[in-house]
Design an enzyme around this catalytic site. Structure first.
Site, PDB file in Angstrom:
ATOM      1  N   ARG A 170       0.859  -1.188  -0.033  1.00  0.00           N
ATOM      2  CA  ARG A 170      -0.055   0.012   0.034  1.00  0.00           C
ATOM      3  C   ARG A 170       1.109   1.209  -0.005  1.00  0.00           C
ATOM      4  NH1 ARG A 170      -5.218   1.364   1.400  1.00  0.00           N
ATOM      5  NH2 ARG A 170      -5.673  -0.743   1.932  1.00  0.00           N
ATOM      6  N   TYR A 215     -17.094 -10.850   5.214  1.00  0.00           N
ATOM      7  CA  TYR A 215     -15.936 -11.164   5.172  1.00  0.00           C
ATOM      8  C   TYR A 215     -15.955 -12.665   4.434  1.00  0.00           C
ATOM      9  CZ  TYR A 215     -11.254 -12.600   5.800  1.00  0.00           C
ATOM     10  OH  TYR A 215      -9.887 -13.392   5.489  1.00  0.00           O
TER      11      TYR A 215
END
Length: 315
Positions: free
Chosen positions: A29, A136
């Site tokens: 990231r 999830y």
């Protein structure tokens, strides 16, 4: 060349330690001084990002990055946020991998695709119909389905690994908290939780399986469950922690029905279910198809985790 996503996480960092750095690219990231390398690429996992540069000359992608499961998700619409990263983001990366000529895509999924609990003697199997119970798990299940469809469409070799609870040096959350309580020698009320069974997997065994899947000819387009191949009750798990810490656990035999009552009155039935319930996995397919057995015993994994905890507390 291998591209790894999620390398700053618990699993990804352990995986990186076992691979030849000269044959690895990293997709993270945010670049940091820790990853000083011309093989480190910055990018987020979502439905719109471009990964062209990172995927150049890559033969295999190991996709560990995900929007992880969190208790009491505060998002306004959590399913959409999970899907954006875990489903759409995964497919975006996989489709670009196909365009770049990547041969194999290893997807780290979750046992939550199978469900939340099992009955004693009826473990989850890789061939079971998915039954996710939360956003999830649902996002991971949808990613699996779409990846396998992409494999049929394009010839991409997709490998899906569904870990159960992963522990090891650096683990956080409930496992670490429980081991810290055991290390303090405090009496713990788990003495009567002896009839449930839980499957765990050390990060060391999980990493070994991932490495095995990088080039194994029997891995493509398969789903593999993974554990230490040693199921244990909550009481036994706490005792194993005590042995690893060289500090025998002190267990009080609080009746199991008391936990159900506490869960009902506090609204924490999900927490209680994980404590007193069972979640077992059958890894026979993984062992047979890949000729693989977990190289580390559960006792080994607990000991390494305990040693790290003790060293950390001394600092």
């Amino acid at each position: 060349m291998i591209l790894i996503t999620g390398v700053t996480g618990f699993l990804g960092s352990n995986l990186l330690d076992k691979l030849d750095n000269d044959k690895v690219k990293l997709l993270i990231r945010n670049k940091s001084s820790f990853f000083v390398s011309n093989k480190c690429y910055e990018g987020v996992i979502n439905s719109t990002a471009t990964y062209t540069e990172a995927l150049q000359s890559v033969d295999c992608v190991i996709h560990c990055a995900a929007r992880v499961h969190v208790m009491k998700d505060a998002s306004v619409n959590p399913i959409d946020e999970y899907r954006e990263v875990n489903t759409a983001g995964t497919l975006n990366l996989a489709r670009q991998a196909v365009e770049a000529g990547v041969k194999r895509f290893i997807f780290i999924s979750s046992i939550k695709v199978n469900g939340e609990c099992t009955q004693i003697g009826s473990p989850f199997k890789a061939t079971d119909k998915p039954n996710p119970q939360d956003p999830y798990g649902q996002s991971k299940a949808e990613a699996e389905e779409q990846l396998l469809a992409l494999a049929k469409e394009t010839g991409l070799e997709v490998v899906i690994i569904r870990p159960t609870l992963v522990y090891g040096v650096g683990v956080k959350a409930n496992f670490a908290s429980l081991m810290k309580l055991v290390s303090k020698g405090l009496p713990l009320p788990f003495g009567s939780i002896t009839t449930n069974r839980r499957s765990l997997v050390s990060v060391y065994n999980l990493v070994d399986l991932i490495v095995t899947c990088i080039g194994h000819p029997n891995a493509p387009n398969q789903v593999f469950l993974v554990s230490d191949d040693h199921d244990l009750s909550t009481a036994e798990m706490v005792r194993q922690m005590g042995l690893a810490l060289s500090k025998p656990a002190k267990l009080i035999p609080v009746p199991v029905f008391c936990y159900s009552l506490v869960g009902k009155f506090t609204g924490k039935q999900d927490v209680v279910s994980r404590l007193i319930g069972s979640l077992q996995v059958d890894i026979s397919k993984t062992k047979q198809r890949l000729n693989w057995t977990p190289p580390y015993k559960l006792e080994d994994g607990f000991k390494m985790t305990a040693n790290a905890l003790v060293s950390e507390e001394k600092c």
